[in-house]
Design a protein around this motif. Structure first.
Motif, PDB file in Angstrom:
ATOM      1  N   UNK A  65       0.852  -1.183   0.000  1.00  0.00           N
ATOM      2  CA  UNK A  65       0.000   0.000   0.000  1.00  0.00           C
ATOM      3  C   UNK A  65       0.887   1.231   0.000  1.00  0.00           C
ATOM      4  N   UNK A  66       0.477   2.205  -0.769  1.00  0.00           N
ATOM      5  CA  UNK A  66       1.186   3.472  -0.802  1.00  0.00           C
ATOM      6  C   UNK A  66       0.344   4.504  -0.072  1.00  0.00           C
ATOM      7  N   UNK A  67       1.003   5.366   0.652  1.00  0.00           N
ATOM      8  CA  UNK A  67       0.283   6.403   1.374  1.00  0.00           C
ATOM      9  C   UNK A  67      -0.032   7.538   0.405  1.00  0.00           C
ATOM     10  N   UNK A  68      -1.287   7.963   0.415  1.00  0.00           N
ATOM     11  CA  UNK A  68      -1.729   9.028  -0.472  1.00  0.00           C
ATOM     12  C   UNK A  68      -2.144  10.216   0.375  1.00  0.00           C
ATOM     13  N   UNK A  69      -1.645  11.390   0.037  1.00  0.00           N
ATOM     14  CA  UNK A  69      -2.020  12.607   0.739  1.00  0.00           C
ATOM     15  C   UNK A  69      -2.800  13.484  -0.218  1.00  0.00           C
ATOM     16  N   UNK A  70      -3.980  13.889   0.216  1.00  0.00           N
ATOM     17  CA  UNK A  70      -4.819  14.758  -0.608  1.00  0.00           C
ATOM     18  C   UNK A  70      -4.938  16.095   0.102  1.00  0.00           C
ATOM     19  N   UNK A  71      -4.549  17.129  -0.583  1.00  0.00           N
ATOM     20  CA  UNK A  71      -4.671  18.477  -0.049  1.00  0.00           C
ATOM     21  C   UNK A  71      -5.747  19.203  -0.833  1.00  0.00           C
ATOM     22  N   UNK A  72      -6.743  19.681  -0.123  1.00  0.00           N
ATOM     23  CA  UNK A  72      -7.788  20.436  -0.793  1.00  0.00           C
ATOM     24  C   UNK A  72      -8.188  21.602   0.085  1.00  0.00           C
ATOM     25  N   UNK A  73      -8.685  22.621  -0.541  1.00  0.00           N
ATOM     26  CA  UNK A  73      -9.136  23.781   0.207  1.00  0.00           C
ATOM     27  C   UNK A  73     -10.223  24.477  -0.586  1.00  0.00           C
ATOM     28  N   UNK A  74     -10.978  25.261   0.115  1.00  0.00           N
ATOM     29  CA  UNK A  74     -12.036  26.033  -0.512  1.00  0.00           C
ATOM     30  C   UNK A  74     -11.412  27.313  -1.050  1.00  0.00           C
ATOM     31  N   UNK A  75     -11.717  27.688  -2.286  1.00  0.00           N
ATOM     32  CA  UNK A  75     -11.143  28.919  -2.807  1.00  0.00           C
ATOM     33  C   UNK A  75     -11.661  30.115  -2.013  1.00  0.00           C
ATOM     34  N   UNK A  76     -10.876  31.167  -1.951  1.00  0.00           N
ATOM     35  CA  UNK A  76     -11.321  32.338  -1.202  1.00  0.00           C
ATOM     36  C   UNK A  76     -12.586  32.924  -1.819  1.00  0.00           C
ATOM     37  N   UNK A  77     -13.470  33.369  -0.957  1.00  0.00           N
ATOM     38  CA  UNK A  77     -14.733  33.948  -1.394  1.00  0.00           C
ATOM     39  C   UNK A  77     -14.516  35.413  -1.740  1.00  0.00           C
ATOM     40  N   UNK A  78     -14.981  35.782  -2.920  1.00  0.00           N
ATOM     41  CA  UNK A  78     -14.884  37.180  -3.312  1.00  0.00           C
ATOM     42  C   UNK A  78     -15.975  37.953  -2.610  1.00  0.00           C
ATOM     43  N   UNK A  79     -15.638  39.098  -2.081  1.00  0.00           N
ATOM     44  CA  UNK A  79     -16.617  39.914  -1.383  1.00  0.00           C
ATOM     45  C   UNK A  79     -17.542  40.562  -2.409  1.00  0.00           C
ATOM     46  N   UNK A  80     -18.830  40.251  -2.294  1.00  0.00           N
ATOM     47  CA  UNK A  80     -19.815  40.793  -3.237  1.00  0.00           C
ATOM     48  C   UNK A  80     -20.386  42.115  -2.738  1.00  0.00           C
ATOM     49  N   UNK A  81     -19.953  42.542  -1.565  1.00  0.00           N
ATOM     50  CA  UNK A  81     -20.454  43.791  -1.022  1.00  0.00           C
ATOM     51  C   UNK A  81     -21.733  43.566  -0.245  1.00  0.00           C
ATOM     52  N   UNK A  82     -22.314  44.640   0.243  1.00  0.00           N
ATOM     53  CA  UNK A  82     -23.541  44.495   1.024  1.00  0.00           C
ATOM     54  C   UNK A  82     -24.707  44.066   0.131  1.00  0.00           C
ATOM     55  N   UNK A  83     -25.658  43.324   0.685  1.00  0.00           N
ATOM     56  CA  UNK A  83     -26.797  42.882  -0.124  1.00  0.00           C
ATOM     57  C   UNK A  83     -27.663  44.067  -0.533  1.00  0.00           C
ATOM     58  N   UNK A  84     -28.157  44.062  -1.755  1.00  0.00           N
ATOM     59  CA  UNK A  84     -29.010  45.165  -2.203  1.00  0.00           C
ATOM     60  C   UNK A  84     -30.388  45.101  -1.564  1.00  0.00           C
ATOM     61  N   UNK A  85     -31.093  46.197  -1.593  1.00  0.00           N
ATOM     62  CA  UNK A  85     -32.450  46.279  -1.088  1.00  0.00           C
ATOM     63  C   UNK A  85     -33.362  45.404  -1.961  1.00  0.00           C
ATOM     64  N   UNK A  86     -34.437  44.856  -1.356  1.00  0.00           N
ATOM     65  CA  UNK A  86     -35.361  44.001  -2.095  1.00  0.00           C
ATOM     66  C   UNK A  86     -35.974  44.739  -3.282  1.00  0.00           C
TER      67      UNK A  86
END
Length: 133
Positions: A65-86
């Motif tokens: 058996x070979x040891x497998x290392x998986x590196x994963x991460x969530x991409x950074x979230x782009x700031x969309x700014x404040x939510x607009x009014x309805x």
């Protein structure tokens, strides 16, 4: 005199099915694809420790058996700014459609959840979504 057409049809279709299976078995195997031509060394292999002893009188083989290392991460979230009014999103309507929601990417990504699976998002549902966010 009885018609022999159904019997003949059955005989012909059965023999064609049988002949097709015989032809499929006689097809030559294609050669395996050539190995990649990269100069990367193979990964190191380690012997996995045995967890339980093998019963006596039976042969056992421990797989490599070979040891497998998986590196994963969530991409950074782009700031969309404040939510607009309805009112700004709806354009004066009493609801927001999925096309209207595309003006604010976080709402567009979460539209089905925010609307409860509906095609329209009410003002109250938008307010609940903002609180959950």
């Amino acid at each position: 005199m009885k018609s022999r057409k159904p019997l003949l049809t059955l005989l012909v279709s059965g023999s064609m099915l049988f002949a097709g299976s015989l032809l499929a078995q006689n097809q030559p195997m294609s050669p395996p694809p050539p190995p990649p031509t990269q100069n990367t060394p193979p990964p190191p292999t380690q012997q996995a420790p045995m967890t339980a002893p093998a019963p006596t009188g039976q042969a056992s083989a421990s797989p490599q058996q070979a040891q497998v290392t998986i590196n994963s991460s969530v991409p950074p979230v782009k700031d969309a700014g404040p939510p607009p009014d309805f009112a700004q999103l709806s354009g004066g309507k009493a609801y927001v459609t999925e096309d209207d929601a595309s003006a604010y990417p976080p709402l567009a990504n979460d539209f089905l959840h925010a609307s409860g699976g509906s095609k329209h998002l009410s003002k109250a549902a938008y307010a609940r979504w903002l609180k959950q966010r």
